[in-house]
Design a protein around this motif. Structure first.
Motif, PDB file in Angstrom:
ATOM      1  N   THR A 110       0.818  -1.202   0.000  1.00 25.01           N
ATOM      2  CA  THR A 110       0.000   0.000   0.000  1.00 25.01           C
ATOM      3  C   THR A 110       0.858   1.260   0.000  1.00 25.01           C
ATOM      4  OG1 THR A 110      -1.701  -1.190   1.220  1.00 25.01           O
ATOM      5  CG2 THR A 110      -1.856   1.209   1.208  1.00 25.01           C
ATOM      6  N   LEU A 111       1.943   1.229   0.772  1.00 25.60           N
ATOM      7  CA  LEU A 111       2.788   2.412   0.932  1.00 25.60           C
ATOM      8  C   LEU A 111       3.993   2.441  -0.005  1.00 25.60           C
ATOM      9  CD1 LEU A 111       2.898   2.495   4.831  1.00 25.60           C
ATOM     10  CD2 LEU A 111       1.535   3.953   3.334  1.00 25.60           C
ATOM     11  N   ALA A 112       4.080   1.481  -0.903  1.00 26.09           N
ATOM     12  CA  ALA A 112       5.299   1.215  -1.666  1.00 26.09           C
ATOM     13  C   ALA A 112       6.045   2.443  -2.158  1.00 26.09           C
ATOM     14  CB  ALA A 112       4.995   0.292  -2.833  1.00 26.09           C
ATOM     15  N   ARG A 113       5.422   3.395  -2.745  1.00 21.45           N
ATOM     16  CA  ARG A 113       6.141   4.516  -3.360  1.00 21.45           C
ATOM     17  C   ARG A 113       5.914   5.849  -2.660  1.00 21.45           C
ATOM     18  NH1 ARG A 113       9.692   1.608  -4.899  1.00 21.45           N
ATOM     19  NH2 ARG A 113       9.206   0.090  -6.480  1.00 21.45           N
ATOM     20  N   ARG A 114       5.481   5.817  -1.436  1.00 23.01           N
ATOM     21  CA  ARG A 114       5.284   7.063  -0.692  1.00 23.01           C
ATOM     22  C   ARG A 114       6.592   7.480  -0.032  1.00 23.01           C
ATOM     23  NH1 ARG A 114      -0.391   7.720   1.813  1.00 23.01           N
ATOM     24  NH2 ARG A 114       0.881   9.232   2.866  1.00 23.01           N
ATOM     25  N   PRO A 115       6.811   8.783   0.127  1.00 22.59           N
ATOM     26  CA  PRO A 115       8.064   9.244   0.744  1.00 22.59           C
ATOM     27  C   PRO A 115       8.235   8.736   2.175  1.00 22.59           C
ATOM     28  CG  PRO A 115       6.715  11.113  -0.003  1.00 22.59           C
ATOM     29  CD  PRO A 115       5.963   9.868  -0.321  1.00 22.59           C
ATOM     30  N   THR A 167       7.685   5.916   3.274  1.00 22.34           N
ATOM     31  CA  THR A 167       8.279   4.584   3.225  1.00 22.34           C
ATOM     32  C   THR A 167       9.796   4.681   3.267  1.00 22.34           C
ATOM     33  OG1 THR A 167       6.401   3.844   1.921  1.00 22.34           O
ATOM     34  CG2 THR A 167       8.317   2.419   1.950  1.00 22.34           C
ATOM     35  N   GLY A 168      10.353   5.684   2.614  1.00 19.12           N
ATOM     36  CA  GLY A 168      11.794   5.894   2.654  1.00 19.12           C
ATOM     37  C   GLY A 168      12.278   6.198   4.057  1.00 19.12           C
ATOM     38  N   LEU A 169      11.514   7.001   4.787  1.00 16.59           N
ATOM     39  CA  LEU A 169      11.884   7.295   6.170  1.00 16.59           C
ATOM     40  C   LEU A 169      11.806   6.045   7.038  1.00 16.59           C
ATOM     41  CD1 LEU A 169      10.196  10.767   6.782  1.00 16.59           C
ATOM     42  CD2 LEU A 169      12.621  10.244   6.419  1.00 16.59           C
ATOM     43  N   LEU A 170      10.806   5.230   6.784  1.00 16.89           N
ATOM     44  CA  LEU A 170      10.682   3.970   7.518  1.00 16.89           C
ATOM     45  C   LEU A 170      11.871   3.061   7.210  1.00 16.89           C
ATOM     46  CD1 LEU A 170       9.109   2.063   9.361  1.00 16.89           C
ATOM     47  CD2 LEU A 170       7.791   1.345   7.357  1.00 16.89           C
ATOM     48  N   LEU A 171      12.295   3.025   5.961  1.00 13.89           N
ATOM     49  CA  LEU A 171      13.454   2.226   5.587  1.00 13.89           C
ATOM     50  C   LEU A 171      14.710   2.731   6.295  1.00 13.89           C
ATOM     51  CD1 LEU A 171      14.830   0.032   3.916  1.00 13.89           C
ATOM     52  CD2 LEU A 171      14.881   1.625   1.993  1.00 13.89           C
ATOM     53  N   LEU A 172      14.902   4.044   6.323  1.00 13.47           N
ATOM     54  CA  LEU A 172      16.057   4.600   7.045  1.00 13.47           C
ATOM     55  C   LEU A 172      15.989   4.276   8.531  1.00 13.47           C
ATOM     56  CD1 LEU A 172      16.632   8.091   5.391  1.00 13.47           C
ATOM     57  CD2 LEU A 172      18.045   6.027   5.188  1.00 13.47           C
ATOM     58  N   HIS A 173      14.796   4.348   9.099  1.00 13.07           N
ATOM     59  CA  HIS A 173      14.625   4.011  10.515  1.00 13.07           C
ATOM     60  C   HIS A 173      14.976   2.535  10.760  1.00 13.07           C
ATOM     61  CE1 HIS A 173      13.037   4.098  14.561  1.00 13.07           C
ATOM     62  NE2 HIS A 173      12.315   3.028  14.266  1.00 13.07           N
ATOM     63  N   ASP A 174      14.498   1.667   9.880  1.00 14.27           N
ATOM     64  CA  ASP A 174      14.821   0.244  10.011  1.00 14.27           C
ATOM     65  C   ASP A 174      16.325   0.012   9.898  1.00 14.27           C
ATOM     66  OD1 ASP A 174      12.207  -0.574  10.433  1.00 14.27           O
ATOM     67  OD2 ASP A 174      11.853  -1.119   8.339  1.00 14.27           O
ATOM     68  N   LEU A 175      16.967   0.672   8.931  1.00  8.47           N
ATOM     69  CA  LEU A 175      18.418   0.526   8.774  1.00  8.47           C
ATOM     70  C   LEU A 175      19.170   1.026  10.004  1.00  8.47           C
ATOM     71  CD1 LEU A 175      18.693   1.531   5.034  1.00  8.47           C
ATOM     72  CD2 LEU A 175      19.408  -0.672   6.008  1.00  8.47           C
ATOM     73  N   HIS A 176      18.696   2.112  10.573  1.00  9.58           N
ATOM     74  CA  HIS A 176      19.284   2.637  11.808  1.00  9.58           C
ATOM     75  C   HIS A 176      19.228   1.586  12.914  1.00  9.58           C
ATOM     76  CE1 HIS A 176      18.567   4.597  15.757  1.00  9.58           C
ATOM     77  NE2 HIS A 176      19.545   5.398  15.377  1.00  9.58           N
ATOM     78  N   LEU A 194      16.516  10.065  -0.144  1.00  7.31           N
ATOM     79  CA  LEU A 194      15.270   9.988   0.616  1.00  7.31           C
ATOM     80  C   LEU A 194      14.996  11.248   1.436  1.00  7.31           C
ATOM     81  CD1 LEU A 194      15.466   6.268   1.786  1.00  7.31           C
ATOM     82  CD2 LEU A 194      14.009   7.231  -0.017  1.00  7.31           C
ATOM     83  N   LEU A 195      16.043  11.794   2.029  1.00  8.70           N
ATOM     84  CA  LEU A 195      15.834  12.970   2.892  1.00  8.70           C
ATOM     85  C   LEU A 195      15.591  14.243   2.108  1.00  8.70           C
ATOM     86  CD1 LEU A 195      18.435  12.212   5.692  1.00  8.70           C
ATOM     87  CD2 LEU A 195      15.964  11.829   5.725  1.00  8.70           C
ATOM     88  N   THR A 196      16.110  14.337   0.895  1.00  7.79           N
ATOM     89  CA  THR A 196      15.855  15.541   0.100  1.00  7.79           C
ATOM     90  C   THR A 196      14.542  15.466  -0.685  1.00  7.79           C
ATOM     91  OG1 THR A 196      17.185  14.678  -1.717  1.00  7.79           O
ATOM     92  CG2 THR A 196      18.287  16.143  -0.143  1.00  7.79           C
TER      93      THR A 196
END
Length: 163
Positions: free
Chosen positions: A86-91, A93-102, A159-161
């Motif tokens: 559902t969220l695949a291409r929303r911005p 999602t990128g923040l969630l990915l960065l949070h997971d990587l953190h 992702l952040l920009t």
């Protein structure tokens, strides 16, 4: 229980958590195919580490073996997959990915410290079993850290920009 036993137990717990977190992140970001496949492979390393820690733990009078083996995906995995689609291409999602990587980076780093402690006590005590375990597993943990760090460096600017 002595310090070696406590460290083995803490590391076993840390590897179980890292494995679970890697698998959950892989499911959550399954639309990011490279991330999904690498995270799944790295979770396999943590699973292998847990098995080896459990085997070594018996030598120190510990029962670290998990009665369940591999974690089962269950309903939460299905819900995460639907949410990821559902969220695949929303911005966000990128923040969630960065949070997971953190979180993955920190979890692997914590495990690395325990592997280093085990290696040091093994060298000091001339414990070849413990030294072999740490020498085999710690490099893979360092690779998990480098992967998370590289992903953060690669994805952060874009992702952040884009927010």
């Amino acid at each position: 229980m002595n310090g070696i036993g406590l460290t083995l137990r803490a590391l076993h717990h840390g590897e179980r958590k890292l494995e679970k977190d890697l698998l959950a992140a892989a499911e959550r970001h399954h639309t990011e195919h490279e991330f999904h496949h690498v995270a799944t492979d790295l979770a396999g390393w943590s699973h292998e580490h847990r098995v080896r820690l459990a085997e070594t733990g018996h030598h120190y009078g510990l029962d670290l073996a998990s009665p369940h083996g591999q974690p089962s995906p269950g309903i939460m995995a299905a819900l995460r997959e639907v949410a990821a689609d559902t969220l695949a291409r929303r911005p966000e999602t990128g923040l969630l990915l960065l949070h997971d990587l953190h979180d993955l980076y920190l979890a692997a780093s914590g495990n690395s410290l325990y592997w280093e402690m085990l290696a040091q006590v093994a060298q000091a005590g001339r414990d070849t079993r413990l030294l072999e375990l740490a020498s085999d597993c710690h490099p893979q943990t360092l690779r998990q850290i480098r992967w998370a760090n590289t992903m953060i460096k690669t994805l952060s600017p874009q992702l952040l920009t884009s927010l």
